[in-house]
Design a protein around this motif. Structure first.
Motif, mmCIF file in Angstrom:
data_model
loop_
_atom_site.group_PDB
_atom_site.id
_atom_site.type_symbol
_atom_site.label_atom_id
_atom_site.label_comp_id
_atom_site.label_asym_id
_atom_site.label_seq_id
_atom_site.Cartn_x
_atom_site.Cartn_y
_atom_site.Cartn_z
ATOM 1 N N ASN A 2 23.983 24.004 40.127
ATOM 2 C CA ASN A 2 24.252 24.958 41.289
ATOM 3 C C ASN A 2 23.249 24.646 42.538
ATOM 4 O OD1 ASN A 2 25.112 26.204 38.889
ATOM 5 N ND2 ASN A 2 24.174 27.987 39.125
ATOM 6 N N TYR A 3 23.769 25.385 43.601
ATOM 7 C CA TYR A 3 23.480 25.148 44.929
ATOM 8 C C TYR A 3 23.176 26.376 45.392
ATOM 9 C CZ TYR A 3 25.681 20.570 44.709
ATOM 10 O OH TYR A 3 26.182 19.425 44.109
ATOM 11 N N TRP A 4 22.387 26.574 46.596
ATOM 12 C CA TRP A 4 22.149 27.700 47.193
ATOM 13 C C TRP A 4 22.930 27.941 48.459
ATOM 14 C CZ3 TRP A 4 19.603 31.653 45.021
ATOM 15 C CH2 TRP A 4 18.733 31.394 44.159
ATOM 16 N N PHE A 5 23.413 28.978 48.873
ATOM 17 C CA PHE A 5 24.315 29.172 49.925
ATOM 18 C C PHE A 5 23.657 30.354 50.757
ATOM 19 C CE2 PHE A 5 27.016 27.117 47.065
ATOM 20 C CZ PHE A 5 27.510 25.939 47.855
ATOM 21 N N GLU A 6 23.736 30.199 52.243
ATOM 22 C CA GLU A 6 23.148 31.262 53.060
ATOM 23 C C GLU A 6 24.526 31.950 53.614
ATOM 24 O OE1 GLU A 6 19.953 32.351 56.592
ATOM 25 O OE2 GLU A 6 20.054 30.364 55.562
ATOM 26 N N CYS A 7 24.547 33.235 53.261
ATOM 27 C CA CYS A 7 26.013 33.892 53.543
ATOM 28 C C CYS A 7 25.642 35.070 54.514
ATOM 29 C CB CYS A 7 26.699 34.651 52.145
ATOM 30 S SG CYS A 7 27.108 33.214 50.899
ATOM 31 N N LYS A 8 26.405 35.100 55.638
ATOM 32 C CA LYS A 8 26.083 35.873 56.499
ATOM 33 C C LYS A 8 27.384 36.840 56.582
ATOM 34 C CE LYS A 8 24.706 36.762 61.369
ATOM 35 N NZ LYS A 8 23.998 36.089 62.438
ATOM 36 N N VAL A 9 27.173 38.233 56.230
ATOM 37 C CA VAL A 9 28.273 39.348 56.171
ATOM 38 C C VAL A 9 27.843 40.267 57.380
ATOM 39 C CG1 VAL A 9 28.608 38.958 53.706
ATOM 40 C CG2 VAL A 9 26.901 40.775 54.675
ATOM 41 N N SER A 10 29.238 40.831 57.727
ATOM 42 C CA SER A 10 29.102 41.822 58.927
ATOM 43 C C SER A 10 30.105 43.116 58.223
ATOM 44 C CB SER A 10 30.008 41.228 60.100
ATOM 45 O OG SER A 10 30.060 42.285 60.914
ATOM 46 N N TYR A 11 29.429 44.149 58.271
ATOM 47 C CA TYR A 11 30.144 45.682 57.900
ATOM 48 C C TYR A 11 29.378 46.756 58.575
ATOM 49 C CZ TYR A 11 25.967 46.118 54.841
ATOM 50 O OH TYR A 11 24.711 46.063 54.345
ATOM 51 N N GLU A 12 29.974 47.564 58.462
ATOM 52 C CA GLU A 12 29.624 49.212 59.160
ATOM 53 C C GLU A 12 28.562 49.748 57.800
ATOM 54 O OE1 GLU A 12 31.374 51.736 61.343
ATOM 55 O OE2 GLU A 12 32.612 49.833 62.467
ATOM 56 N N ARG A 13 27.426 50.144 58.302
ATOM 57 C CA ARG A 13 26.543 50.727 57.584
ATOM 58 C C ARG A 13 26.323 52.074 58.024
ATOM 59 N NH1 ARG A 13 20.864 48.060 56.554
ATOM 60 N NH2 ARG A 13 21.782 47.193 54.441
ATOM 61 N N GLN A 14 25.858 52.866 57.288
ATOM 62 C CA GLN A 14 25.645 54.344 57.480
ATOM 63 C C GLN A 14 24.236 54.398 58.072
ATOM 64 O OE1 GLN A 14 26.984 57.343 55.156
ATOM 65 N NE2 GLN A 14 26.155 58.946 56.407
ATOM 66 N N THR A 15 23.967 55.089 59.418
ATOM 67 C CA THR A 15 22.549 55.113 60.037
ATOM 68 C C THR A 15 21.966 56.428 59.464
ATOM 69 O OG1 THR A 15 23.693 56.052 61.914
ATOM 70 C CG2 THR A 15 23.542 53.871 61.858
ATOM 71 N N ASP A 16 20.683 56.426 60.048
ATOM 72 C CA ASP A 16 20.031 57.774 59.721
ATOM 73 C C ASP A 16 20.400 58.952 60.137
ATOM 74 O OD1 ASP A 16 18.284 56.091 58.279
ATOM 75 O OD2 ASP A 16 16.697 55.621 59.799
ATOM 76 N N ASN A 17 21.348 58.764 61.281
ATOM 77 C CA ASN A 17 21.470 59.984 62.123
ATOM 78 C C ASN A 17 22.978 60.419 61.763
ATOM 79 O OD1 ASN A 17 22.893 57.869 63.290
ATOM 80 N ND2 ASN A 17 22.131 58.395 65.454
ATOM 81 N N LEU A 18 23.374 60.087 60.528
ATOM 82 C CA LEU A 18 24.669 60.242 59.863
ATOM 83 C C LEU A 18 25.805 59.609 60.688
ATOM 84 C CD1 LEU A 18 24.077 63.962 59.027
ATOM 85 C CD2 LEU A 18 23.820 61.886 57.698
#
Length: 153
Positions: A2-18
């Motif tokens: 097995n190897y280690w992979f650094e994965c970068k992802v982008s997505y929309e996340r809910q913030t504290d102010n809804l």
């Protein structure tokens, strides 16, 4: 192997102010190949992306040469640090010191805590070493491989 992979992802996340905000996050994934790393990171992060209602996009995957991980179980330890450790050996023929670098990941709550944890782990080994550097990473979480449970007959 097995190897280690650094994965970068982008997505929309809910913030504290809804509202929602586009975020990019890095994760460390234990996998056999780039393809498996992509599949696993999508499976792990999709529940977080679904909360924000956005699409998940894997924007980068790179192999990370990691020799060892020291992952604390303490819930207060929420940061990951990358340490460069030089193992010091002496060439028997020439008598010269040789340094071999290794990258390690330490999970801790602070830089001082990471240094303390790393030295505690390394002092138990027989080889001589020196801590060359340690820096905080942008890694949000580490996903190690877990073998699927076998069905009982």
């Amino acid at each position: 192997m097995n190897y280690w992979f650094e994965c970068k992802v982008s997505y929309e996340r809910q913030t504290d102010n809804l509202g929602t905000a586009k975020v990019s996050e890095s994760y460390l994934v234990d996998a056999l190949s780039f393809t498996e790393a992509e599949k696993r990171i999508i499976e792990e992060v999709t529940p977080f992306a679904a909360i924000g209602g956005g699409d998940l996009e894997v924007v980068n995957i790179r192999r990370a040469r990691i020799a060892e991980l020291f992952l604390s179980e303490d819930p207060d330890h929420d940061r990951y640090y990358r340490a460069k450790v030089n193992f010091v050996t002496v060439d028997e023929k020439s008598g010269k010191e040789k340094r071999t670098a290794a990258q390690m990941i330490v999970k801790s709550d602070s830089l001082q805590g990471a240094v303390k944890e790393l030295t505690a782990q390394m002092d138990g080994q027989l080889s001589a070493y020196e801590l060359a550097s340690i820096t905080e990473t942008q890694i949000m979480d580490v996903y190690q491989y877990v073998a699927p449970a076998k069905d009982a007959k």
